[in-house]
Design a protein around this motif. Structure first.
Motif, PDB file in Angstrom:
ATOM      1  N   ARG A  59      -3.381 -37.318 -83.284  1.00 31.65           N
ATOM      2  CA  ARG A  59      -3.798 -37.386 -84.696  1.00 31.65           C
ATOM      3  C   ARG A  59      -3.919 -35.984 -85.298  1.00 31.65           C
ATOM      4  N   VAL A  74       0.140 -42.623 -84.016  1.00 28.07           N
ATOM      5  CA  VAL A  74      -0.824 -42.111 -83.043  1.00 28.07           C
ATOM      6  C   VAL A  74      -0.759 -42.922 -81.756  1.00 28.07           C
ATOM      7  N   GLU A 101       0.064 -43.701 -90.139  1.00 24.18           N
ATOM      8  CA  GLU A 101      -0.358 -42.655 -89.211  1.00 24.18           C
ATOM      9  C   GLU A 101      -0.901 -43.229 -87.919  1.00 24.18           C
ATOM     10  N   GLU A 102      -1.746 -44.239 -88.006  1.00 22.54           N
ATOM     11  CA  GLU A 102      -2.354 -44.791 -86.798  1.00 22.54           C
ATOM     12  C   GLU A 102      -1.322 -45.470 -85.907  1.00 22.54           C
ATOM     13  N   GLU A 121      -6.555 -38.768 -80.137  1.00 23.24           N
ATOM     14  CA  GLU A 121      -7.144 -37.807 -81.067  1.00 23.24           C
ATOM     15  C   GLU A 121      -6.325 -36.518 -81.117  1.00 23.24           C
TER      16      GLU A 121
END
Length: 381
Positions: free
Chosen positions: A126, A341, A337-338, A123
């Motif tokens: 992110r 991450v 994006e993930e 998180e």
């Protein structure tokens, strides 16, 4: 007391069961004595349910309490929804200090508490990736008492000044990000030399030149004139280290990508992949990561650790992250994006599990391999 923190720290909230790579799997969790005593004071059957899953070692004076992880690496108190049963059955205050604090990292020096967040938390990563504006530091004070008798105020003031200047350079978007990294490596090398020689009163006079944009440009020109010889060896050696680390830490669920697809003699292939990756590269992401790392190493410098070593670690850690993104993007044809991450948090988690990166940095510095570090920066022009 004074409190200095990154704005990300103020905005962070744990996502709990929605986390794609929970911190309750794959790590050893030590329980502080006060929390263990609180568990031992609970009524049955809750007392046994918790205490029987905590192993103890050491003498009565130096006893260590550690949660017994399950064979799959999961914390025994982590339920099927990836939520903590101690949090649910008892209260948030009954969680041990590590679980209550993570991913926050706290350092105290005299009258100042410095707080940041760690990038091994998905998180946190992110939030860093999504942040477009430059990061800033928050500051507040309260009336809590502080022990200032042993303070080295000259060192304190020069390190805080160095942090402000280093952050300013990192966020100077008139330069490429890797030029900025080159500049802060040069700056902190000078700062560390003054600290080692105890020449703190002369430090600022010899580093204020970095505030001038023309001086920054002149130093960046040195980077452009660097010979690339040896730079690829630095990156490939990091690939090899990543493979060793993933082999040593089997409980890491999100295995990093296969670097064997690039051979030691295939620098040209990597360069082609690098050019391909530049089309989607976002330097603000590296900038935000670097500010977080640098703040952490300035925190440690106040506690007596070598500042320049920390900045070199930042450079190598970012090299690992960027090189991993380059390889993964070219292998998969995309990088969402993930994907980033999980990749960045996995690399960060691996670093926290081992001292190998510290060993690499120490070896480079002991052998005065500054030239190879600057050659490293050339590769990212």
């Amino acid at each position: 007391m004074k409190y200095l923190y990154t704005d990300l720290y103020a905005d962070f909230t744990c996502v709990g069961g929605a986390c794609p790579d929970t911190c309750c799997i794959g790590w050893d969790v030590l329980v502080d004595k006060n929390t263990y005593d609180s568990y031992a004071a609970l009524e049955e059957p809750l007392k046994s349910k918790i205490c029987e899953r905590i192993e103890t070692a050491g003498t009565d004076e130096q006893k260590i309490y550690k949660i017994q992880m399950q064979k799959d690496g999961r914390c025994p108190f982590l339920n099927e929804q990836n939520l903590c049963n101690i949090y649910i059955d008892c209260s948030p205050d009954m969680m041990c200090n590590i679980c209550k604090t993570y991913p926050r990292k706290i350092a105290v020096y005299c009258d100042t508490v410095m707080v940041t967040v760690m990038t091994s938390c998905p998180e946190v990563v992110r939030m860093l990736l999504r942040k477009k504006e430059p990061m800033f530091f928050g500051f507040k004070e309260d009336s809590a008492a502080a022990d200032t008798e042993s303070a080295d105020w000259t060192l304190y003031n020069e390190l805080i000044n160095g942090l402000v200047l280093t952050t300013d350079i990192l966020q100077d978007r008139r330069f490429s990000f890797w030029e900025r990294m080159y500049l802060i490596m040069s700056l902190t090398y000078s700062i560390q030399r003054h600290i080692k020689a105890r020449e703190l009163t002369a430090l600022r006079a010899n580093t204020d030149c970095y505030r001038d944009v023309e001086y920054r440009r002149s130093q960046s020109e040195k980077l452009r004139r660097q010979n690339m010889k040896g730079a690829w060896n630095v990156i490939y050696s990091l690939f090899e280290q990543i493979e060793q680390w993933t082999a040593r830490i089997p409980q890491n669920r999100h295995q990093l990508i296969d670097y064997k697809i690039i051979g030691k003699q295939e620098e040209e292939k990597y360069q082609g992949w690098l050019e391909n990756y530049r089309r989607i590269e976002k330097e603000t992401e590296y900038e935000n990561l670097a500010v977080e790392f640098v703040f952490e190493y300035y925190m440690e410098a106040l506690a007596g650790k070598n500042l320049f070593t920390g900045i070199v670690k930042t450079a190598l850690l970012l090299t690992m992250i960027r090189s991993s993104e380059i390889v993964e993007y070219n292998q998969r044809g995309s990088l969402e994006e993930e994907d980033k991450v999980l990749l960045i948090s996995s690399v960060s988690r691996l670093i926290e599990h081992t001292s190998i990166l510290d060993m690499i940095v120490d070896q480079m510095i002991q052998h005065n391999e500054m030239e190879s570090l600057f050659q490293w920066a050339y590769l990212f022009r």
